[in-house]
Write a protein that holds these residues in place. Structure first.
Motif, PDB file in Angstrom:
ATOM      1  N   ILE A 148       0.841  -1.191   0.000  1.00  0.00           N
ATOM      2  CA  ILE A 148       0.000   0.000   0.000  1.00  0.00           C
ATOM      3  C   ILE A 148       0.874   1.238   0.000  1.00  0.00           C
ATOM      4  O   ILE A 148       2.054   1.192   0.366  1.00  0.00           O
ATOM      5  N   ALA A 149       0.286   2.336  -0.422  1.00  0.00           N
ATOM      6  CA  ALA A 149       0.905   3.659  -0.363  1.00  0.00           C
ATOM      7  C   ALA A 149      -0.243   4.657  -0.315  1.00  0.00           C
ATOM      8  O   ALA A 149      -1.383   4.333  -0.672  1.00  0.00           O
ATOM      9  N   VAL A 150       0.045   5.870   0.126  1.00  0.00           N
ATOM     10  CA  VAL A 150      -0.976   6.916   0.152  1.00  0.00           C
ATOM     11  C   VAL A 150      -0.437   8.117  -0.613  1.00  0.00           C
ATOM     12  O   VAL A 150       0.717   8.500  -0.454  1.00  0.00           O
ATOM     13  N   ILE A 151      -1.298   8.683  -1.431  1.00  0.00           N
ATOM     14  CA  ILE A 151      -0.936   9.841  -2.242  1.00  0.00           C
ATOM     15  C   ILE A 151      -1.903  10.988  -1.980  1.00  0.00           C
ATOM     16  O   ILE A 151      -2.990  10.785  -1.429  1.00  0.00           O
ATOM     17  N   MET A 152      -1.509  12.160  -2.374  1.00  0.00           N
ATOM     18  CA  MET A 152      -2.402  13.313  -2.419  1.00  0.00           C
ATOM     19  C   MET A 152      -2.656  13.544  -3.899  1.00  0.00           C
ATOM     20  O   MET A 152      -1.702  13.684  -4.681  1.00  0.00           O
ATOM     21  N   ASP A 153      -3.908  13.520  -4.297  1.00  0.00           N
ATOM     22  CA  ASP A 153      -4.201  13.701  -5.722  1.00  0.00           C
ATOM     23  C   ASP A 153      -4.078  15.171  -6.119  1.00  0.00           C
ATOM     24  O   ASP A 153      -3.753  16.023  -5.282  1.00  0.00           O
ATOM     25  N   SER A 154      -4.328  15.466  -7.348  1.00  0.00           N
ATOM     26  CA  SER A 154      -4.169  16.834  -7.855  1.00  0.00           C
ATOM     27  C   SER A 154      -5.155  17.816  -7.222  1.00  0.00           C
ATOM     28  O   SER A 154      -4.956  19.015  -7.284  1.00  0.00           O
ATOM     29  N   GLU A 155      -6.202  17.298  -6.578  1.00  0.00           N
ATOM     30  CA  GLU A 155      -7.224  18.147  -5.973  1.00  0.00           C
ATOM     31  C   GLU A 155      -7.051  18.285  -4.471  1.00  0.00           C
ATOM     32  O   GLU A 155      -7.807  19.000  -3.825  1.00  0.00           O
ATOM     33  N   GLY A 156      -6.082  17.568  -3.887  1.00  0.00           N
ATOM     34  CA  GLY A 156      -5.874  17.623  -2.447  1.00  0.00           C
ATOM     35  C   GLY A 156      -6.535  16.507  -1.676  1.00  0.00           C
ATOM     36  O   GLY A 156      -6.605  16.560  -0.444  1.00  0.00           O
ATOM     37  N   ASN A 157      -7.038  15.472  -2.367  1.00  0.00           N
ATOM     38  CA  ASN A 157      -7.654  14.331  -1.703  1.00  0.00           C
ATOM     39  C   ASN A 157      -6.606  13.299  -1.323  1.00  0.00           C
ATOM     40  O   ASN A 157      -5.727  12.978  -2.113  1.00  0.00           O
ATOM     41  N   ARG A 158      -6.735  12.723  -0.145  1.00  0.00           N
ATOM     42  CA  ARG A 158      -5.866  11.642   0.307  1.00  0.00           C
ATOM     43  C   ARG A 158      -6.449  10.330  -0.234  1.00  0.00           C
ATOM     44  O   ARG A 158      -7.583   9.974   0.081  1.00  0.00           O
ATOM     45  N   ILE A 159      -5.675   9.644  -1.066  1.00  0.00           N
ATOM     46  CA  ILE A 159      -6.123   8.419  -1.723  1.00  0.00           C
ATOM     47  C   ILE A 159      -5.090   7.318  -1.492  1.00  0.00           C
ATOM     48  O   ILE A 159      -3.890   7.540  -1.620  1.00  0.00           O
ATOM     49  N   GLY A 160      -5.574   6.122  -1.182  1.00  0.00           N
ATOM     50  CA  GLY A 160      -4.694   4.980  -1.027  1.00  0.00           C
ATOM     51  C   GLY A 160      -4.538   4.215  -2.318  1.00  0.00           C
ATOM     52  O   GLY A 160      -5.423   4.241  -3.176  1.00  0.00           O
ATOM     53  N   LEU A 161      -3.409   3.550  -2.457  1.00  0.00           N
ATOM     54  CA  LEU A 161      -3.146   2.655  -3.581  1.00  0.00           C
ATOM     55  C   LEU A 161      -2.821   1.280  -3.015  1.00  0.00           C
ATOM     56  O   LEU A 161      -2.184   1.173  -1.964  1.00  0.00           O
ATOM     57  N   HIS A 162      -3.221   0.233  -3.715  1.00  0.00           N
ATOM     58  CA  HIS A 162      -2.957  -1.135  -3.282  1.00  0.00           C
ATOM     59  C   HIS A 162      -2.642  -2.015  -4.477  1.00  0.00           C
ATOM     60  O   HIS A 162      -3.243  -1.867  -5.547  1.00  0.00           O
ATOM     61  N   SER A 163      -1.683  -2.899  -4.310  1.00  0.00           N
ATOM     62  CA  SER A 163      -1.437  -3.947  -5.298  1.00  0.00           C
ATOM     63  C   SER A 163      -0.770  -5.117  -4.605  1.00  0.00           C
ATOM     64  O   SER A 163      -0.248  -4.976  -3.491  1.00  0.00           O
ATOM     65  N   GLU A 164      -0.793  -6.256  -5.250  1.00  0.00           N
ATOM     66  CA  GLU A 164      -0.169  -7.444  -4.698  1.00  0.00           C
ATOM     67  C   GLU A 164       1.349  -7.393  -4.841  1.00  0.00           C
ATOM     68  O   GLU A 164       2.048  -8.134  -4.159  1.00  0.00           O
ATOM     69  N   SER A 165       1.844  -6.533  -5.732  1.00  0.00           N
ATOM     70  CA  SER A 165       3.307  -6.433  -5.895  1.00  0.00           C
ATOM     71  C   SER A 165       3.737  -4.990  -6.033  1.00  0.00           C
ATOM     72  O   SER A 165       2.941  -4.107  -6.204  1.00  0.00           O
TER      73      SER A 165
END
Length: 137
Positions: free
Chosen positions: A120-137
């Protein structure tokens, strides 16, 4: 070894959700009570969470099932600004992270292994939203 799938019309865009909590036991009781479910505590104390029901033998990205966790950590606090949703970053979270800054976002929590569910990782999108990312690798 299972072949990883690229996102298409047959895969979920959302793969994981995380609800920040202050008190794991109180939150567990709340969600078990309102949803009439049994949840499982997993983790090592620092990255401890209460997991919503899921079959550990079924790969979420291909099963159609989306699940998540109640999480207590230094970086997450309950907020009226919403929960974190995790978008499917398959087949590689790093490929997606490499695109974040050039697209106008920022990485707020670097890629890390999160128990049995992958990375997992967390990003701030271009609008200022906190969004998580997930993948198996």
């Amino acid at each position: 070894m299972q072949k990883l799938r690229k996102i298409d019309e047959h895969t979920n865009v959302i793969t994981w959700f995380e609800i920040p909590v202050s008190d794991l036991d109180r939150a567990k009781n709340f969600y078990e009570t309102i949803l009439d479910i049994k949840m499982v505590r997993k983790g090592d104390g620092e990255d401890e969470g209460i997991f919503f029901p899921a079959d550990p033998d079924v790969v979420q990205a291909t099963s159609g099932r989306v699940t998540g966790v109640l999480a207590k950590s230094a970086g997450n606090h309950p907020s009226d600004q919403g929960t974190i949703i995790y978008l499917n970053a398959s087949p590689s979270i790093q490929v997606v992270l490499d695109r974040v800054v050039p697209a106008g976002g920022k990485i707020t929590e670097a890629k890390r292994l999160f128990g049995p569910v992958g990375f997992i990782a967390v990003i701030m999108d271009s609008e200022g939203n906190r969004i998580g990312l997930h993948s198996e690798s």
